[in-house]
Design an enzyme around this catalytic site. Structure first.
Site, short mmCIF file in Angstrom:
data_model
loop_
_atom_site.label_atom_id
_atom_site.label_comp_id
_atom_site.label_asym_id
_atom_site.label_seq_id
_atom_site.Cartn_x
_atom_site.Cartn_y
_atom_site.Cartn_z
N THR A 1 0.83 -1.21 0.00
CA THR A 1 0.00 0.00 0.00
C THR A 1 0.87 1.26 0.00
OG1 THR A 1 -1.67 -1.21 1.25
CG2 THR A 1 -1.85 1.20 1.21
N HIS B 1 2.65 -5.49 -4.33
CA HIS B 1 1.35 -6.14 -4.24
C HIS B 1 0.34 -5.39 -5.10
CE1 HIS B 1 2.61 -7.57 0.04
NE2 HIS B 1 3.14 -8.32 -0.90
#
Length: 352
Positions: free
Chosen positions: A168, A193
């Site tokens: 994130t 990710h």
């Protein structure tokens, strides 16, 4: 104990609003306080309800999600999680949203999904807890051909491989780091990710913004000076292999730490392949993926860097790595690119 995160769900589809609301309200630490079907309704709801977090559909009538996000970030900065289709168009829009200032993005569910929206509730809670000040800076990206010309002339790459992990907040963080790299940067492998389809668009975006060649990693691709390899999102992990001619390997394997690709899988392979001839970097992200792998790299003699708390959108992965003793030095995001180049320059390798 923190109060539940208060969420406003914005989507033009009543069905999608209902599904997102059900997924979020299933978590006792999340409370959906309102719904809106378009930007006008959402603007009024934000004023009335003052939510902690907004989930925002990218494709809406009258004013699309990107235009509305831009207004939010300019007029009332707050954590926004974008909800996007898992298409090339949706990926491009999601990356633009992250650059505008969105906290994170999730993909809309596909038929047969066991967990619609995946870890959306966790992302909402992280967004609500985030210390990040949602203030847009509007600093344009550096033009790589100008910004890196002098660096390329003075920088001589050594033998080190660079491995970077992020989650994130990683889109903005990776842009900030990689824009410091000259065209002759050390071979660099990255696991970020991301949902499937997003990584190809992100690699293309980085390739336009950065001086080196940036591409989605292919199985068997040789690691070369001046090239950056981004792990494909979805169903395989990225490793490095072959000590005689280092290359990328895409591995079919179960998720690790809940992720595929996993930063730990990448870092473990770099520790085994390159040992002290490597640099490991862990950037902003939720959870602990990459912390154990970075420790393995440090034990193998690699140099290791972590992003500091103040500049992380989410100080999760770097915090766990630091507490494990995996991080040799923590730096603010603005310094990490230069630090990598200092460590990997040929003139430094002979003196260490």
């Amino acid at each position: 104990m923190m109060a539940p995160a208060r969420v406003l769900v914005v989507d033009d589809s009543p069905t999608m609003r209902g599904l997102i609301t059900a997924v979020l309200n299933a978590d006792p630490d999340v409370n959906v306080v309102g719904q809106a079907g378009d930007a006008m309704e959402a603007r009024n709801a934000i004023k009335q309800l003052n939510p902690d977090v907004v989930t925002l559909d990218i494709e809406m009538p009258n004013m699309n999600g990107l235009e509305f996000l831009d207004k939010i970030m300019r007029l009332r900065p707050m954590p926004v999680i974008m909800v996007s289709t898992l298409t090339h168009r949706g990926a491009e829009a999601s990356l633009m949203a992250l650059e505008i200032g969105a906290f994170d993005c999730v993909g809309k569910p596909q038929p047969g999904d066991a967990r619609p929206f995946g870890d959306l509730a966790e992302k909402v809670k992280a967004a609500a807890r985030s210390q990040r000040r949602f203030i847009r800076t509007d600093v344009p990206p550096l033009a790589p051909t100008v910004a890196n010309m002098n660096a390329a002339a003075s920088y001589k790459p050594g033998r080190r491989i660079v491995a970077i992990g992020a989650s994130t907040g990683g889109v903005e963080a990776l842009i900030a780091v990689l824009q410091k790299f000259p065209v002759n940067c050390p071979p660099t492998v990255i696991t970020q990710h991301m949902p499937p389809t997003f990584t190809k668009s992100f690699a293309e975006r980085l390739n336009r913004l950065c001086a080196p060649v940036v591409e989605e990693a292919r199985d068997g691709a040789r690691l070369e000076i001046g090239k950056i390899y981004l792990a494909p999102g979805g169903d395989r992990h990225l490793q490095v292999a072959n000590p005689h001619a280092p290359c990328c390997r895409l591995l079919d394997r179960d998720p690790v730490n809940g992720h595929r690709p996993s930063v730990d899988v990448l870092f473990d392979s770099v520790a085994e392949l390159a040992g002290r001839n490597a640099v490991g970097v862990i950037l902003t992200g939720m959870g602990r993926d990459g912390a154990a792998g970075l420790l393995k790299m440090r034990h193998a003699g690699a140099r290791t860097i972590g992003q500091n708390e103040k500049t992380c959108i989410v100080y999760g992965m770097p915090r766990v790595a630091f507490e494990l003793g995996a991080v040799e030095h923590q730096f603010p995001l603005s310094s990490i690119g230069e630090e990598i180049l200092k460590i990997t320059a040929a003139r430094r390798e002979g003196s260490e």
